[in-house]
Scaffold this motif. Structure first.
Motif, short mmCIF file in Angstrom:
data_model
loop_
_atom_site.label_atom_id
_atom_site.label_comp_id
_atom_site.label_asym_id
_atom_site.label_seq_id
_atom_site.Cartn_x
_atom_site.Cartn_y
_atom_site.Cartn_z
N ASN A 57 -30.34 29.54 5.45
CA ASN A 57 -29.81 28.76 6.55
C ASN A 57 -28.54 29.42 7.11
OD1 ASN A 57 -29.28 26.75 8.39
ND2 ASN A 57 -28.50 25.28 6.88
N ASN A 58 -28.71 30.16 8.19
CA ASN A 58 -27.56 30.71 8.91
C ASN A 58 -27.76 30.46 10.40
OD1 ASN A 58 -29.53 32.53 9.65
ND2 ASN A 58 -28.64 34.27 8.56
N ALA A 59 -26.86 30.92 11.21
CA ALA A 59 -26.91 30.64 12.64
C ALA A 59 -28.21 31.14 13.26
CB ALA A 59 -25.71 31.27 13.34
N ARG A 60 -28.63 32.33 12.85
CA ARG A 60 -29.85 32.90 13.42
C ARG A 60 -31.09 32.08 13.03
NH1 ARG A 60 -31.97 39.17 12.59
NH2 ARG A 60 -33.84 38.97 13.90
N THR A 61 -31.16 31.69 11.75
CA THR A 61 -32.28 30.88 11.29
C THR A 61 -32.33 29.54 12.02
OG1 THR A 61 -32.09 31.89 9.11
CG2 THR A 61 -33.40 29.89 9.27
N ARG A 62 -31.17 28.91 12.17
CA ARG A 62 -31.12 27.61 12.85
C ARG A 62 -31.58 27.74 14.30
NH1 ARG A 62 -26.40 27.19 9.70
NH2 ARG A 62 -25.07 27.89 11.42
N GLN A 63 -31.17 28.81 14.96
CA GLN A 63 -31.58 29.01 16.35
C GLN A 63 -33.09 29.22 16.45
OE1 GLN A 63 -29.71 32.32 18.29
NE2 GLN A 63 -30.79 32.00 20.22
N GLN A 64 -33.65 30.03 15.56
CA GLN A 64 -35.09 30.29 15.58
C GLN A 64 -35.88 29.03 15.26
OE1 GLN A 64 -36.51 33.33 16.50
NE2 GLN A 64 -38.30 31.97 16.62
N TRP A 65 -35.36 28.25 14.30
CA TRP A 65 -36.01 26.98 13.92
C TRP A 65 -36.09 26.05 15.14
CZ3 TRP A 65 -37.58 25.55 8.86
CH2 TRP A 65 -37.94 24.21 8.71
N HIS A 116 -19.79 28.78 3.60
CA HIS A 116 -21.13 29.29 3.90
C HIS A 116 -21.18 29.91 5.30
CE1 HIS A 116 -22.45 27.28 0.29
NE2 HIS A 116 -22.14 26.09 0.77
N ARG A 117 -20.11 30.62 5.65
CA ARG A 117 -20.09 31.15 7.02
C ARG A 117 -21.14 32.23 7.24
NH1 ARG A 117 -15.48 32.88 4.40
NH2 ARG A 117 -15.16 35.15 4.22
N PHE A 118 -21.64 32.85 6.15
CA PHE A 118 -22.68 33.87 6.28
C PHE A 118 -24.07 33.30 6.02
CE2 PHE A 118 -18.88 36.32 4.93
CZ PHE A 118 -18.68 37.01 6.11
N GLY A 119 -24.11 32.04 5.65
CA GLY A 119 -25.40 31.40 5.37
C GLY A 119 -25.53 31.01 3.92
N TYR A 120 -26.57 30.25 3.61
CA TYR A 120 -26.84 29.81 2.25
C TYR A 120 -28.30 29.39 2.13
CZ TYR A 120 -26.46 25.06 4.20
OH TYR A 120 -26.64 23.93 4.93
N PHE A 121 -28.79 29.37 0.90
CA PHE A 121 -30.16 28.93 0.66
C PHE A 121 -30.22 27.40 0.72
CE2 PHE A 121 -30.84 33.16 -1.22
CZ PHE A 121 -32.03 33.49 -0.59
#
Length: 317
Positions: free
Chosen positions: A264-272, A244-249
């Protein structure tokens, strides 16, 4: 009491903190519960405060004959002044709004609230003090347990915290209500130690104003209960990290009880995480502006974190 509640209470009582709340007005009396604190008024009691000149109308039983015999002026009569003893009273406000039933770690936020409330009861029982408990939701007051011996109130408070349901017919409304405002309106004017245990997700302007007014008279400590999933999204580890290196639902249930899918990817986690930090900062600023002390407790923390709650009152006069 439900069987599952009884089991949960047994588990809670094995995890509570057993230390007394360290407050400056506690005396060094060797008799537990008697003269445990210095009163703020002068009057009859067993704690010697000093001597003063005897005046007409004073109680003759308080004449200090030793001090009178040592006076330089034979016409001066001295009396003994005692400090009136005063017990400490406390009150615990516990939020059981829908968001408090959320928990993805060791316990739910409501379960953590029960653990903290139990520890406060044990701490006050060590000094034979009295405590009351009010259980409220986002909209209304659910239950009020009158102020009395901490030992007598312990089990009723835990049962109500764990079993009380939000008012029948009330559906969760994301708009904040005035539940805390209504609960705090029940507080007496005399100074008490006040604990507010909540996730502060359902606060209205009236609730914040009531909390500020409360802190003018009482010593207020707010227990800010959180869950890890409110602060951060899970990061894939091991083999999943490569898959899931590019993300996953990811399907999650938020603190309002709603399920939703997020990418759920790096950008989403950071914004969260950034969104939560902004929210937490706003709550902390609101508590500071109202002269409340607060402590953050998370559902994954063990019982050792509760000791820090009791120690927050060290140094209060």
């Amino acid at each position: 009491m439900k069987a599952e509640t009884e089991l949960e209470i047994e588990n809670i009582l094995q995890r509570v903190a057993y230390c007394a709340i360290p407050i400056d007005w506690r005396t060094t009396s060797s008799f537990p519960g008697v003269g445990g604190r210095k009163g703020v008024r002068r009057g009859p009691g067993l704690d010697f405060l000093g001597t003063a000149l005897f005046k007409d109308g004073d109680d003759e039983r308080h004449i200090n004959w030793v001090a009178t015999s040592q006076a330089s002026d034979d016409e001066e009569i001295y009396k003994t002044i005692y400090r009136q003893r005063k017990e400490l009273q406390a009150h615990i406000f516990v939020d059981i709004s829908l968001s408090m039933d959320y928990g993805t770690e060791r316990n739910t936020k409501r379960g953590v609230a029960a653990e903290v409330a139990a520890s406060i009861h044990y701490a006050l029982d060590k000094t034979r003090d009295k405590v009351g408990c009010t259980i409220y939701s986002a909209d209304t007051v659910i239950e009020t347990i009158p102020t009395r011996s901490a030992r007598l109130n312990l089990i009723p408070a835990l049962v109500n915290i764990l079993e009380c349901e939000r008012a029948e017919g009330l559906k969760y409304d994301p708009k904040p209500g005035n539940g805390l405002d209504k609960a705090l309106s029940l507080m007496p004017i005399s100074r008490q130690l006040v604990f507010v245990i909540s996730d502060f997700l359902n606060m209205s302007d009236a609730d914040w104003d009531a909390l500020g007014n409360l802190a003018v008279v009482h010593d207020v400590i707010c227990i800010y209960v959180q869950d890890r999933r409110e602060r951060e999204l899970p990061e894939p580890k091991g083999l999943l990290k490569h898959l899931h290196r590019f993300g996953y639902f990811l399907r999650i249930q938020d603190s309002n009880g709603d399920s939703k899918w997020v990418w759920n990817n790096a950008r989403t986690r950071q914004q969260w995480t950034e969104n939560w930090k902004a929210h937490e900062a706003s709550v902390s600023a609101a508590l500071a502006d109202r002269n409340c002390e607060w402590l953050v407790l998370s559902t994954e923390e063990d019982e050792s974190a509760i000791n820090s709650v009791l120690n927050l009152f060290a140094g209060h006069a």
